[in-house]
Design a protein around this motif. Sequence first.
Motif, PDB file in Angstrom:
ATOM      1  N   ASN B 485       0.850  -1.152  -0.151  1.00  0.00           N
ATOM      2  CA  ASN B 485      -0.133  -0.025   0.027  1.00  0.00           C
ATOM      3  C   ASN B 485       0.772   1.264   0.076  1.00  0.00           C
ATOM      4  OD1 ASN B 485      -1.402  -2.284   1.492  1.00  0.00           O
ATOM      5  ND2 ASN B 485      -2.868  -1.122   1.211  1.00  0.00           N
ATOM      6  N   ILE B 486       1.891   1.125   0.639  1.00  0.00           N
ATOM      7  CA  ILE B 486       2.781   2.467   0.818  1.00  0.00           C
ATOM      8  C   ILE B 486       3.578   2.629  -0.270  1.00  0.00           C
ATOM      9  CG2 ILE B 486       4.743   3.390   2.331  1.00  0.00           C
ATOM     10  CD1 ILE B 486       3.274   1.644   4.561  1.00  0.00           C
ATOM     11  N   VAL B 487       3.875   1.592  -0.787  1.00  0.00           N
ATOM     12  CA  VAL B 487       4.841   1.775  -2.503  1.00  0.00           C
ATOM     13  C   VAL B 487       3.781   2.385  -3.423  1.00  0.00           C
ATOM     14  CG1 VAL B 487       5.786   0.692  -4.292  1.00  0.00           C
ATOM     15  CG2 VAL B 487       6.521  -0.159  -1.947  1.00  0.00           C
ATOM     16  N   GLU B 488       2.712   1.940  -3.312  1.00  0.00           N
ATOM     17  CA  GLU B 488       1.628   2.437  -4.377  1.00  0.00           C
ATOM     18  C   GLU B 488       1.226   3.843  -4.052  1.00  0.00           C
ATOM     19  OE1 GLU B 488      -0.886  -1.640  -5.638  1.00  0.00           O
ATOM     20  OE2 GLU B 488      -1.853  -0.036  -4.587  1.00  0.00           O
ATOM     21  N   ALA B 489       1.322   4.287  -2.906  1.00  0.00           N
ATOM     22  CA  ALA B 489       0.706   5.714  -2.195  1.00  0.00           C
ATOM     23  C   ALA B 489       1.925   6.536  -2.729  1.00  0.00           C
ATOM     24  CB  ALA B 489       0.387   5.563  -1.013  1.00  0.00           C
TER      25      ALA B 489
END
Lengths: 706, 706
Positions: B485-489
């Motif tokens: 999730n953090i990578v995508e964000a």
Amino acid sequence: MDAVSEESLRRALAEKQSAIDAQGNAVRALKASKADKSELQGAIDALNALKLGKSSLEKKLQAAVTGGGPAAEGALTREAFRQAVGNTLERRLFYIPSFKIYGGVAGLYDYGPPGCAVKSNVLSFWRQHFVLEENMLEVDCPCVTPEEVLKASGHVDKFTDLMVKDEKTGDCHRADHLLKDFCNEKLQKDLTITAEKSQELKHVLAMLDDFSSEELGAKIKEYGITAPDTKNPLSDPYPFNLMFQTSIGPSGLIPGYMRPETAQGIFVNFKDLYYYNGNKLPFAAAQIGQAFRNEVKLLPSDAKISPRQGLLRVREFTLAEIEHFVDPEDKSHPKYLEVENLEFLMFPREEQMSGQSAKTIRLGDAVSKGIVNNETLGYFIGRVYLFLTRLGIDKERLRFRQHLANEMAHYAADCWDAEIECSYGWIECVGIADRSAYDLRAHTEKSKVALVASEKFAEPKEVEKLVITPVKKELGLAFKKRQKNIVEALEAMNEKEAMEMKSSLESKGEVEFFVCTLDKYETIKKNMVSISKEKRKEHQRVFTPSVIEPSFGIGRIIYCLFEHCFYTRPSKAGDEQLNVFRFPPLVAPIKCTVFPLVQNQKYEVVATAISRSLTAAGISHKIDVTGTSIGKRYARTDELGVPFAITVDSTTSVTVRERDSKDQIRVNVEELAAVMRSVTEGQTTWTDVWSRFPHHSAGSTNESED
Amino acid sequence: MDAVSEESLRRALAEKQSAIDAQGNAVRALKASKADKSELQGAIDALNALKLGKSSLEKKLQAAVTGGGPAAEGALTREAFRQAVGNTLERRLFYIPSFKIYGGVAGLYDYGPPGCAVKSNVLSFWRQHFVLEENMLEVDCPCVTPEEVLKASGHVDKFTDLMVKDEKTGDCHRADHLLKDFCNEKLQKDLTITAEKSQELKHVLAMLDDFSSEELGAKIKEYGITAPDTKNPLSDPYPFNLMFQTSIGPSGLIPGYMRPETAQGIFVNFKDLYYYNGNKLPFAAAQIGQAFRNEVKLLPSDAKISPRQGLLRVREFTLAEIEHFVDPEDKSHPKYLEVENLEFLMFPREEQMSGQSAKTIRLGDAVSKGIVNNETLGYFIGRVYLFLTRLGIDKERLRFRQHLANEMAHYAADCWDAEIECSYGWIECVGIADRSAYDLRAHTEKSKVALVASEKFAEPKEVEKLVITPVKKELGLAFKKRQKNIVEALEAMNEKEAMEMKSSLESKGEVEFFVCTLDKYETIKKNMVSISKEKRKEHQRVFTPSVIEPSFGIGRIIYCLFEHCFYTRPSKAGDEQLNVFRFPPLVAPIKCTVFPLVQNQKYEVVATAISRSLTAAGISHKIDVTGTSIGKRYARTDELGVPFAITVDSTTSVTVRERDSKDQIRVNVEELAAVMRSVTEGQTTWTDVWSRFPHHSAGSTNESED
């Protein structure tokens, strides 16, 4: 080649083979006995001569079963033609395989922009030619249909194909298709089968549609037919309903289907429509809409795009249907005189049975001779002929074929298909059937709402009425549970049957009576039924109207139209073949293209003004301002079937070129929209316009078709 | 009345009730102590006075919560009006409940003959006004859609309603509808609830659309809501997908649905359509077709015909959708100038939030002030306004309402609904949304086919490109499963966000970063991501186009049109009210009726000749040769909304009567078809015709409108 010569060739081939076998044995015997060298050579030469003879016979037989020589070449040409038209249709987005980026779904196609425009033009013309012309009552009913409606119509029980399953992969195939392919393959490719075997296979092909599930299964077993591709064993045939099933509402308790035809929506509304028409017959209702059939594909997987014949057998398609309700005792038509002098190719039942081909018949003769059952049916055959030919279907490749007795439903009075010849053969595109009272009776029975019409008499009539009264008590004693079937059968007798039974019962005391729902004869005794004629005064006659149904497969008509309109011609330089669709302006997807001759602000302003005036006149068109040569732009627009190209080569007048003749005229900018409107809407013709405007020769400007 | 006065009334009522309780106790105490008679009477009088005061307060409150006095009367008038128009629509077969003879199916309606004609006219005009005018690429895709397409679009997972089941009968109900009905009922009929309770219920109503399944279930439990009619307990809410499910092919292995909208068929074809358009943006594609939603009805059984609001919420309906593809960096529109001066009712987000009402705004101002997000969106709002008002929608009862933030999908840039006021209130009939790149991105991701456009640069550009490189190892160590999730964000940050993060990381070493898919802040440290700008030479820009989607609910527009066009007027004798639909000729189901004045061979011949000339001119019409009075025939034709009645009262000229003014002119038989064509196709107006032809007064022949 006819069946006789094929049979004699098969016999000759079998004889030649025995001769070869015998001669072969003779040669071997000579070798074994170390016979004289010249004697052995003579025997071998004789064997070779026999083999040569066999080979020649094989070639003849091959030619006979595949249509042979020039015809076989014809097949090749057809294949190449189909490929050319198909490529053009796909490249120019007339069709797009639906959901193509996901791999597509067999039997589902989109109409891309030009295809969609052609379809919309065909439907507009259909409305004009049928609905408006005949003051038909057009309705628009949903596709989602509850089960009880399709139960009444017979679709739930009978709208099925017999299927077999690949026992290992679970893939499904149509049982009749597998058997048909097997027989055709054997007949065309296996030259060793005997004349008797060939007869048998041909008989199977002829009977295919009449085979029961058991008969189909037995033949598949007998011939050892396996699944295509995998060669796995197959299950017994089982019925598969062709309707897409769904369920209505959140409870999951109301089963429904996507309609397989639009007609049922009209039948269930008969009462309201009859009232709307002032309780008068005849009248026609019409509907255009989607229909759905979950066709089984002859493919290893249903997930892949099918070969192109898929355009003719699809899972969702647009139907345009007419239900013309008429008094069964008066099937005349007020406008029949307008069509009776039409002449076109008809293929009556008798000609089909006796192996003749379709012939040109005057419609009025077909009706008066009773070849076509009645005037109204004849009227619609004529109107369908006019509709299809005005669309651009070649009248030489259009025929009306009468259904054979075994093709027709038992209730139908007569049925004709408009068949159009294309590269796949003769394709059924419109069915025109006299369905008698079947549909209205079926819905009356299930819904308990009487779908009937009545004729009020000017003054009461004294009528003799047949009264059949089965004596239920006696019938119950004699037939127990079968009583119900027998009562129904007795009550269903027509006057002639009833009066014959009455006289037989009076003379012999009993009679053998065939009960069709039991499929056997039962003995009816005198005390079991009373038959009499009574006189009554009647004020009106109440009856179930007959339905005459012309049903149009719009997608099939459009595909055939594409083939009939397609041709190629060499480019000016002669180095390539250019594709053209000769659509009549009525159906052309775009009526004209506007090209500024060169990229030039001045010409583009004129082009934009022309575009605005064309839009105001309701004429669909396209501006092409790319810098490519006029010749290339003509080729692009010909390939879309655009009838007229407008080249802007001056600010006051333009050149208009007709697609097929390539003739060019000069028209003033102010007049242009009006001229284009009259020639595309059919008030004038190109010939007419050509005679009224100055001609333009290609050499007179610097343009050239390269 | 406003919320404040309602609240103060509820408080006053509660105080009055306490006073009554206290006085009641006082009276009882006086009785028990056998107090003085006059003292007791005084206390009782005081109690009665208090009760009177309560009753008066109750009346005021009742008026406040139901809209009160004149407004309540308005509701009654609306109800009566709806009944009148509804009766006329059903009696004249504009609508027929589908499969009526089988009891009908909720949410399914047929268009009978005049309804079907209106629909066909509306669709023709839509094609003319949008497709032809803008050179849109119209396509026609199937309704049957494989699951993977609707999985990608989000419909399989998210196109659901929350349902509860009657635990005894199994009947299903929409959970939000039950809760909404409960709150409205309490607020309007229970005068004893406190001001606090009233506030709570209003809050629930406001939040209804945002409630999760659990929240809805908890409220239903808390309020003790039971099944309507049966009062049985209800199940917990569960999601019910609104799509009709089916299965494609005989294997049963390919799940499919009937499409819930037509848009997806266009999105999946983007690549081909872009190519067809010469790889140029912007362009629009369009589609008209059936869509299906298995709506849940608030009815005990799904098998029965629903009340008439059913015409607005149906299970199968015709959508006309446009997908306009545009460069997200240039949302200007070449024809924007043609609409910017239009003025009409708009209801921007801000006015809705602050409790104001819709106001007249010049479209150009709304766009320039940024109320409407961009020119193309504004252009389509203007075109929709023109479309609807030309059809006959009353511009005073048409408004464009902007979606509130919580109504709009997260990806949408802006969204406006054309709402039309009818007797059911303001009805959403057209949605006009800027859906940004959402749909094309979703299908690109699932199909792995890039649905993108590109802009070639005249010469290569040196561009500074933002490069965000999450350091997965560090992120994995710190956040475990949340890493993804953090990578995508991080990768989804725009330039501004990224550069702010970069400077924060450089100055502080870490930063609080909101991750929307986790719905919380996470601490990002300097070693977890590298952010930089790099220079590159680029020859083209590749991007996903934005989609601006005007989507028309054709059935809703038609129903509102029926209400807006309907009126009644007294008959000439004044003894009854006659119904009239004031359809513009453009949409009128039949353009004119032809009446021979009296039943007379001579006049009927003329009528037939006129009919033929009208058919040739493409004008739909009807002949009425019944012997009833001209007045009755006028009434019948007015009720179908036929604009012109042609009375044949001579063999050379006829009387033409306009429906609404009842004005009559005389026209020669030969001129008639041309006059009728120009006035029904809109080349001329009745005012124009009225000034050109001799007038005819009703008294000048023996006809009379009785």
